[in-house]
Design an enzyme around this catalytic site. Structure first.
Site: not given
Ligand code: L5W
Ligand code: ZN
Ligand code: CA
Length: 558
Positions: A400-401, A479, A404, A443, A424, A415, A484, A453
């Site tokens: 994910h990072e 945000d 970006h 997770e 995102e 953003y 997000h 979860d």
């Protein structure tokens, strides 16, 4: 009691003869004189003597044999022995002999270490040791002495400051020439370049010590400057800067045994993994040079929590097995895995497409429940242990990072609002492409005491408080316009696409849209159009194209 004549040395007696010999002929060099002295000594005792001369044969570097008749105990007596034999050992009468340490070994031998100094300034590399056997008889005198160290020195007062010497040393190795071509003659540019090179080699150790440095028979008052770093190339530079005029007398790079290595460690979840590391000066660094990049993959640990990049994560035996190292282990290994994904799937060399270094810092902040790409590098908190475990422990979070960063160098989606939610979503969707095991994000590190979860789900955004249809789009100032939150809508479209045509085709369509068709202010409708165009480019107007259209129809984006 005066101890002057306490030690009746063999060498001392013999030396007098040799000196006479030297004086008489006027042509006998130090080695010959020493050998003559040795002969004299040999003739006076039944013991064997050996002598090795230094490079320019101006002083012995290793004398062994029965070197004293009487026992020698304690530093005072050893010093007296040296004094009495200073002609043989070529001790400079104007320099001082300073005792450093005394050590007794397991064989019962005692070793007295000394160094030479001039007006309190140590003579570089002048360590020499007097060794006595169990009984206290001197059995060897070893090490380097610089005869005439004091005599050949122009000045013993430094004009240059330590700081200036370090600056001169940096300039002399001019690391900037790798990136910027600077004419050596342009002083201003050189200074700028030296700053630039230093900024590129953060985490550098710099040291400077005033020494007497003997070079080519001449002694100089100099700063011994040590510059140690890894980037752009491993360096352990030893630079001798004249303490009066700032010129570099001598320099060399003392990096030893440097090179790529294979280490291992345990990740945040306790899993064993292999690591690409780098051995430099006896330490293994999380520094991966094995990819065809212009840079490297390098992992740091935040010092006091918040400094960036922090210090390089390292280990003395290449086994990163401690609990504290786990976050760095995962950040390093997963950064490589994500690099490989982009390289092998799309031929993209790092986030900038040009092989840029991928840098990560772990243990950022204090119980910090987040991770981010700061425009330059990835940064991971440890989590508070309840909401999050250290965040680098999840491949999808790392993906994910790093996505970006890819987005920043491709579409450049701003953003905020819909472009931000799309940004995102790209990170979430690509994290699924990379991990390929579920539609969940985070997770592996989210709520470590609760199983099942996650932070978000592409298949079921509402389960994690996100909309999955434009009807439920959240208008908010928080945000950055709910980036997000509203990412749930394009995330669900991503899920629909993967389910219809499979992950292999979906990722190609997404990458083409991100890198070719999307721009900084693209909104959800633009994303639909970009993905459709990419599907058409790659697969024509068939089932793949229709699957993309249906995926976005399903979330109310047209
Ligand atoms: C968790 C840490 C960062 C949340 N960033 C995120 O924009 C996070 C991904 C994993 O949403
Ligand atoms: Zn994000
Ligand atoms: Ca996942």
């Amino acid at each position: 009691m005066k101890k002057k004549k306490l030690i009746n040395t063999v060498a001392g007696t013999a030396l007098a003869a040799s000196l006479t010999l030297t004086g008489m002929t006027g042509t006998v060099n130090a080695e010959e004189a020493g050998n003559n002295a040795l002969q004299e000594m040999k003739s006076m005792t039944t013991s064997n003597f050996n002598v090795v001369w230094n490079k320019n044969k101006s002083a012995p570097s290793f004398v062994s044999g029965k070197l004293s008749k009487q026992q020698v105990h304690g530093v005072g007596q050893v010093k007296q022995y040296l004094e009495e034999n200073k002609e043989l050992f070529k001790l400079d009468p104007d320099s001082d002999v300073t005792f450093v340490e005394k050590k007794k070994d397991e064989l019962g031998m005692t070793h007295y270490k000394f160094m030479q100094s001039v007006d309190g300034v140590p003579v570089y590399g002048s360590a020499f040791t007097v060794h006595t056997n169990k009984k206290g008889i001197i059995s060897a005198v070893t090490g380097t002495i610089h005869p005439k160290a004091a005599k050949t020195m122009e000045s013993s007062k430094a004009e240059l400051s330590k700081r200036d010497a370090i600056e001169e040393a940096w300039k002399s190795i001019d690391l900037s020439k790798k990136e910027t071509k600077v004419k050596k003659t342009d002083k201003k540019e050189l200074k700028k370049a030296s700053k630039l090179s230093k900024s590129g080699v953060k985490n550098t150790a710099e040291k400077a010590e005033l020494v007497v440095y003997s070079n080519d028979g001449q002694s100089h008052l100099a700063y011994h400057v040590e510059l140690q770093f890894i980037y752009p190339d491993p360096g352990n530079w030893q630079i001798f800067v004249d303490a009066n005029d700032g010129s570099v007398i001598d320099s060399y790079n003392a990096v030893t045994d440097a090179g790529a290595a294979n280490g291992y460690g345990y990740g945040v979840l306790g899993d064993y993994k292999q690591l690409n590391t780098y051995l430099s000066n006896g330490y293994y660094f999380l520094y991966d040079v094995t990819n065809p990049m212009n840079g490297v993959i390098e992992t740091f640990t935040a010092e006091n929590g918040s400094s960036l990049p922090g210090y390089r994560s390292s280990d003395s035996n290449n086994a990163f097995t401690s609990g504290y190292q786990a976050a760095a282990v995962d950040a390093h290994a997963y950064a490589d895995q994500v690099y490989d994904y982009y390289y092998n799937t799309f031929g993209r060399n790092s986030y900038d497409g040009n092989g840029a270094s991928i840098r990560s810092t772990v243990h950022y902040g204090n119980n910090y429940n987040n991770a981010f790409w700061n425009g330059q590098q990835m940064v991971y908190g440890d989590g508070d242990g309840t909401t999050f475990a250290p965040l680098s422990g999840a491949l999808d979070v790392v993906a994910h990072e790093l996505t970006h960063a890819v987005t920043g160098h491709t579409a450049g989606l701003v953003y905020r609002d819909q472009p931000g939610a799309l940004n995102e979503s790209m990170s979430d969707v690509f994290s699924v492409f990379v991990e390929r095991q579920d539609y969940l994000l985070g997770e592996d590190v989210y709520t470590p005491y609760r199983s099942g979860d996650a932070l978000r789900s592409l298949s079921n955004p509402p389960a994690y408080g996100q909309p999955e249809h434009m009807n439920d789009y959240v208008y908010t100032n928080a945000d950055n316009g709910g980036v997000h939150t509203n990412s749930g809508i394009p995330n669900k479209a991503g899920y629909n696409t993967i389910e219809s045509i499979g992950v292999a085709k979906a990722e190609k369509i997404y990458y083409r849209a991100l890198s070719i068709y999307l721009g900084p202010y693209s909104n959800f409708s633009d994303a639909r159009a970009a993905l459709l165009q990419s599907a058409a480019d790659l697969y024509g107007y068939g089932s793949e194209y229709n699957a993309v259209a249906d995926a976005w129809n399903n979330v109310g984006v047209y």
